[in-house]
Design a protein around this motif. Structure first.
Motif, PDB file in Angstrom:
ATOM      1  N   LYS A  90       0.968  -1.335   0.039  1.00 27.89           N
ATOM      2  CA  LYS A  90       0.140  -0.207   0.129  1.00 27.89           C
ATOM      3  C   LYS A  90       0.956   1.362   0.022  1.00 27.89           C
ATOM      4  CE  LYS A  90      -4.222  -1.950   1.483  1.00 27.89           C
ATOM      5  NZ  LYS A  90      -4.878  -2.410   0.287  1.00 27.89           N
ATOM      6  N   THR A  91       0.502   2.295  -0.735  1.00 26.08           N
ATOM      7  CA  THR A  91       1.179   3.347  -0.861  1.00 26.08           C
ATOM      8  C   THR A  91       0.625   4.781  -0.414  1.00 26.08           C
ATOM      9  OG1 THR A  91       0.402   3.841  -3.199  1.00 26.08           O
ATOM     10  CG2 THR A  91       2.630   2.668  -2.896  1.00 26.08           C
ATOM     11  N   PRO A  92       1.048   5.733  -0.107  1.00 28.23           N
ATOM     12  CA  PRO A  92       0.426   6.919   0.567  1.00 28.23           C
ATOM     13  C   PRO A  92      -0.449   7.526  -0.493  1.00 28.23           C
ATOM     14  CG  PRO A  92       2.838   7.509   0.174  1.00 28.23           C
ATOM     15  CD  PRO A  92       2.664   6.055  -0.217  1.00 28.23           C
ATOM     16  N   SER A  93      -1.526   8.334   0.019  1.00 32.18           N
ATOM     17  CA  SER A  93      -2.434   9.158  -0.812  1.00 32.18           C
ATOM     18  C   SER A  93      -1.781  10.447  -1.071  1.00 32.18           C
ATOM     19  CB  SER A  93      -3.897   8.998  -0.341  1.00 32.18           C
ATOM     20  OG  SER A  93      -3.768   9.528   1.054  1.00 32.18           O
ATOM     21  N   SER A  94      -0.828  10.980  -0.271  1.00 31.90           N
ATOM     22  CA  SER A  94      -0.457  12.409  -0.237  1.00 31.90           C
ATOM     23  C   SER A  94       0.996  12.255  -0.441  1.00 31.90           C
ATOM     24  CB  SER A  94      -0.628  13.056   1.057  1.00 31.90           C
ATOM     25  OG  SER A  94       0.215  12.444   1.981  1.00 31.90           O
ATOM     26  N   LEU A  95       1.526  13.426  -0.837  1.00 34.31           N
ATOM     27  CA  LEU A  95       3.180  13.534  -0.904  1.00 34.31           C
ATOM     28  C   LEU A  95       3.909  13.862   0.258  1.00 34.31           C
ATOM     29  CD1 LEU A  95       3.046  15.700  -4.150  1.00 34.31           C
ATOM     30  CD2 LEU A  95       3.298  13.396  -4.106  1.00 34.31           C
ATOM     31  N   ALA A  96       3.219  13.782   1.421  1.00 31.26           N
ATOM     32  CA  ALA A  96       3.788  13.767   2.502  1.00 31.26           C
ATOM     33  C   ALA A  96       4.671  12.848   2.992  1.00 31.26           C
ATOM     34  CB  ALA A  96       2.715  13.959   3.788  1.00 31.26           C
ATOM     35  N   THR A  97       4.605  11.638   2.373  1.00 31.37           N
ATOM     36  CA  THR A  97       5.236  10.246   2.855  1.00 31.37           C
ATOM     37  C   THR A  97       6.026  10.174   1.233  1.00 31.37           C
ATOM     38  OG1 THR A  97       3.890   9.506   4.673  1.00 31.37           O
ATOM     39  CG2 THR A  97       5.349   8.017   3.439  1.00 31.37           C
ATOM     40  N   ARG A  98       7.425   9.911   1.491  1.00 29.88           N
ATOM     41  CA  ARG A  98       7.989   9.578   0.389  1.00 29.88           C
ATOM     42  C   ARG A  98       8.878   8.146   0.472  1.00 29.88           C
ATOM     43  NH1 ARG A  98      12.928   9.220   0.687  1.00 29.88           N
ATOM     44  NH2 ARG A  98      13.113  10.196   2.849  1.00 29.88           N
ATOM     45  N   PRO A  99       8.230   7.198   0.067  1.00 30.58           N
ATOM     46  CA  PRO A  99       8.554   5.837   0.106  1.00 30.58           C
ATOM     47  C   PRO A  99       9.952   5.627  -0.758  1.00 30.58           C
ATOM     48  CG  PRO A  99       6.271   5.849  -0.928  1.00 30.58           C
ATOM     49  CD  PRO A  99       6.761   7.373  -0.807  1.00 30.58           C
ATOM     50  N   THR A 100      10.815   5.013  -0.114  1.00 26.28           N
ATOM     51  CA  THR A 100      11.949   4.501  -0.954  1.00 26.28           C
ATOM     52  C   THR A 100      11.421   3.703  -2.344  1.00 26.28           C
ATOM     53  OG1 THR A 100      12.903   4.428   1.160  1.00 26.28           O
ATOM     54  CG2 THR A 100      14.179   3.146  -0.904  1.00 26.28           C
ATOM     55  N   THR A 101      11.769   3.980  -3.407  1.00 23.59           N
ATOM     56  CA  THR A 101      11.434   3.427  -4.764  1.00 23.59           C
ATOM     57  C   THR A 101      11.906   1.881  -4.748  1.00 23.59           C
ATOM     58  OG1 THR A 101      13.463   4.161  -6.016  1.00 23.59           O
ATOM     59  CG2 THR A 101      11.535   5.474  -6.009  1.00 23.59           C
ATOM     60  N   ASP A 102      11.312   1.162  -5.332  1.00 28.45           N
ATOM     61  CA  ASP A 102      11.630  -0.220  -5.865  1.00 28.45           C
ATOM     62  C   ASP A 102      12.821  -0.281  -6.326  1.00 28.45           C
ATOM     63  OD1 ASP A 102       9.027  -0.496  -4.931  1.00 28.45           O
ATOM     64  OD2 ASP A 102       8.418  -1.370  -7.242  1.00 28.45           O
ATOM     65  N   ARG A 103      13.428   0.531  -7.343  1.00 28.10           N
ATOM     66  CA  ARG A 103      14.673   0.612  -7.620  1.00 28.10           C
ATOM     67  C   ARG A 103      15.806   0.619  -6.736  1.00 28.10           C
ATOM     68  NH1 ARG A 103      16.647   4.010 -12.930  1.00 28.10           N
ATOM     69  NH2 ARG A 103      18.581   2.867 -13.445  1.00 28.10           N
ATOM     70  N   LEU A 104      15.584   1.707  -5.959  1.00 23.24           N
ATOM     71  CA  LEU A 104      16.508   2.073  -4.829  1.00 23.24           C
ATOM     72  C   LEU A 104      16.556   1.033  -3.776  1.00 23.24           C
ATOM     73  CD1 LEU A 104      18.784   4.094  -3.875  1.00 23.24           C
ATOM     74  CD2 LEU A 104      17.082   5.408  -2.680  1.00 23.24           C
ATOM     75  N   ARG A 105      15.508   0.463  -3.548  1.00 20.45           N
ATOM     76  CA  ARG A 105      15.498  -0.507  -2.482  1.00 20.45           C
ATOM     77  C   ARG A 105      16.163  -1.708  -3.030  1.00 20.45           C
ATOM     78  NH1 ARG A 105      10.729  -2.545  -1.852  1.00 20.45           N
ATOM     79  NH2 ARG A 105       9.691  -0.899  -2.895  1.00 20.45           N
ATOM     80  N   GLU A 106      16.055  -2.244  -4.254  1.00 18.94           N
ATOM     81  CA  GLU A 106      16.817  -3.278  -4.934  1.00 18.94           C
ATOM     82  C   GLU A 106      18.259  -3.031  -4.962  1.00 18.94           C
ATOM     83  OE1 GLU A 106      16.294  -6.281  -8.624  1.00 18.94           O
ATOM     84  OE2 GLU A 106      15.555  -4.226  -8.987  1.00 18.94           O
ATOM     85  N   ALA A 107      18.713  -1.875  -5.221  1.00 28.60           N
ATOM     86  CA  ALA A 107      20.103  -1.294  -5.143  1.00 28.60           C
ATOM     87  C   ALA A 107      20.605  -1.513  -3.853  1.00 28.60           C
ATOM     88  CB  ALA A 107      20.381   0.078  -5.587  1.00 28.60           C
ATOM     89  N   GLU A 161      30.854   3.462   3.967  1.00 29.48           N
ATOM     90  CA  GLU A 161      30.959   3.921   2.713  1.00 29.48           C
ATOM     91  C   GLU A 161      29.719   4.714   2.196  1.00 29.48           C
ATOM     92  OE1 GLU A 161      30.038   1.180  -0.689  1.00 29.48           O
ATOM     93  OE2 GLU A 161      29.792  -0.472   0.788  1.00 29.48           O
ATOM     94  N   ARG A 162      29.640   5.381   1.086  1.00 32.14           N
ATOM     95  CA  ARG A 162      28.405   6.260   0.416  1.00 32.14           C
ATOM     96  C   ARG A 162      28.400   5.606  -1.064  1.00 32.14           C
ATOM     97  NH1 ARG A 162      27.506  11.744   3.003  1.00 32.14           N
ATOM     98  NH2 ARG A 162      28.644  11.521   5.167  1.00 32.14           N
ATOM     99  N   ARG A 163      26.996   5.728  -1.504  1.00 29.18           N
ATOM    100  CA  ARG A 163      26.687   5.199  -2.495  1.00 29.18           C
ATOM    101  C   ARG A 163      25.638   6.157  -3.101  1.00 29.18           C
ATOM    102  NH1 ARG A 163      27.872  -0.672  -4.550  1.00 29.18           N
ATOM    103  NH2 ARG A 163      29.274  -1.099  -2.765  1.00 29.18           N
ATOM    104  N   LEU A 164      25.831   6.801  -4.356  1.00 24.50           N
ATOM    105  CA  LEU A 164      25.046   7.952  -4.920  1.00 24.50           C
ATOM    106  C   LEU A 164      24.117   7.415  -5.877  1.00 24.50           C
ATOM    107  CD1 LEU A 164      27.717  10.856  -5.335  1.00 24.50           C
ATOM    108  CD2 LEU A 164      26.311  10.110  -3.458  1.00 24.50           C
ATOM    109  N   TYR A 165      22.850   7.797  -5.943  1.00 20.96           N
ATOM    110  CA  TYR A 165      21.764   7.637  -6.728  1.00 20.96           C
ATOM    111  C   TYR A 165      21.067   8.588  -7.116  1.00 20.96           C
ATOM    112  CZ  TYR A 165      22.664   2.755  -5.058  1.00 20.96           C
ATOM    113  OH  TYR A 165      23.525   1.572  -4.830  1.00 20.96           O
ATOM    114  N   ASP A 166      21.321   9.390  -8.150  1.00 16.30           N
ATOM    115  CA  ASP A 166      20.636  10.524  -8.664  1.00 16.30           C
ATOM    116  C   ASP A 166      21.041  11.617  -7.578  1.00 16.30           C
ATOM    117  OD1 ASP A 166      19.678   9.680 -11.072  1.00 16.30           O
ATOM    118  OD2 ASP A 166      17.980   8.764  -9.988  1.00 16.30           O
ATOM    119  N   THR A 167      19.935  12.190  -6.926  1.00 14.26           N
ATOM    120  CA  THR A 167      20.135  13.164  -5.893  1.00 14.26           C
ATOM    121  C   THR A 167      20.131  12.608  -4.437  1.00 14.26           C
ATOM    122  OG1 THR A 167      17.780  13.791  -5.645  1.00 14.26           O
ATOM    123  CG2 THR A 167      19.285  14.922  -7.185  1.00 14.26           C
ATOM    124  N   THR A 168      20.039  11.262  -4.355  1.00  9.78           N
ATOM    125  CA  THR A 168      19.866  10.574  -3.057  1.00  9.78           C
ATOM    126  C   THR A 168      21.227   9.737  -2.774  1.00  9.78           C
ATOM    127  OG1 THR A 168      17.565  10.202  -3.380  1.00  9.78           O
ATOM    128  CG2 THR A 168      18.728   8.661  -1.853  1.00  9.78           C
TER     129      THR A 168
END
Length: 185
Positions: A14-31, A169-176
């Motif tokens: 289930k995902t949020p109905s508002s922009l107040a919550t920013r879930p970690t994307t599937d792609r970033l979670r997979e990485a 370590e740090r890993r960069l993904y776009d602006t995250t």
């Protein structure tokens, strides 16, 4: 949004109905979980997981799908807690998870026996909340010796690890960026 690996792979969350919550994307979670599996010996397997600023619970639930033994989701806001509750119920994880209505920057002392070895910290970006939450978690004895911590934060203004943590370590993904930390043994 879906679980990307493990026994619940492909299950919708289930995902949020508002922009107040920013879930970690599937792609970033997979990485993230690929890094954990290949660079850190798959720390989710059998882990006690603490998911700070849990939002939908996606990070903690992904860890549960990949073999974590138990997870606590810390989320102050009502809508995200409802999403976590629904996602936990959908996946049948009620007996091995707990949801805390609490400000992650003000955890207080852990209950006896609660020491977590895998911690996700995904606060609202750019507000310095990760540093506050981790310092409080360390002070309150929420973190097991040697615990692995993953912080998800915006690249700017830049995360600085609090005293008592070793940056791995740090890993960069776009602006995250994902920052991997360790609590000393």
């Amino acid at each position: 949004m879906r679980i990307v690996g493990g026994r619940f792979r492909g299950r919708a969350l289930k995902t949020p109905s508002s922009l107040a919550t920013r879930p970690t994307t599937d792609r970033l979670r997979e990485a993230l979980f690929n890094v954990l599996a290949h660079a850190y010996g798959d720390p989710a397997d059998g882990a006690q997981v603490l998911d700070l600023f849990a939002g939908t619970g996606a990070l903690g639930l992904e860890a549960m799908s990949r073999g974590a033994a138990f997870a606590i989701f810390v989320e102050e806001a009502a809508e995200p807690r409802g999403l976590i509750r629904a996602n936990v119920e959908t996946l049948g994880l009620g007996g091995v998870t707990r949801i805390f209505q609490r400000d992650a920057t003000k955890l207080g002392d852990a209950m006896a026996g609660d020491a977590f070895d895998l911690v996700f910290c995904d606060p609202p970006y750019g507000k310095g909340l990760a540093e506050q939450a981790l310092a409080g978690a360390l002070k309150g004895r929420w973190l097991a010796p040697g615990a692995l911590i993953v912080v998800e934060e915006a690249i700017e203004p830049g995360f600085v690890a609090p005293v008592g943590f070793t940056e791995l370590e740090r890993r960069l993904y776009d602006t995250t960026e994902l920052i991997f930390l360790r609590v000393p043994e």
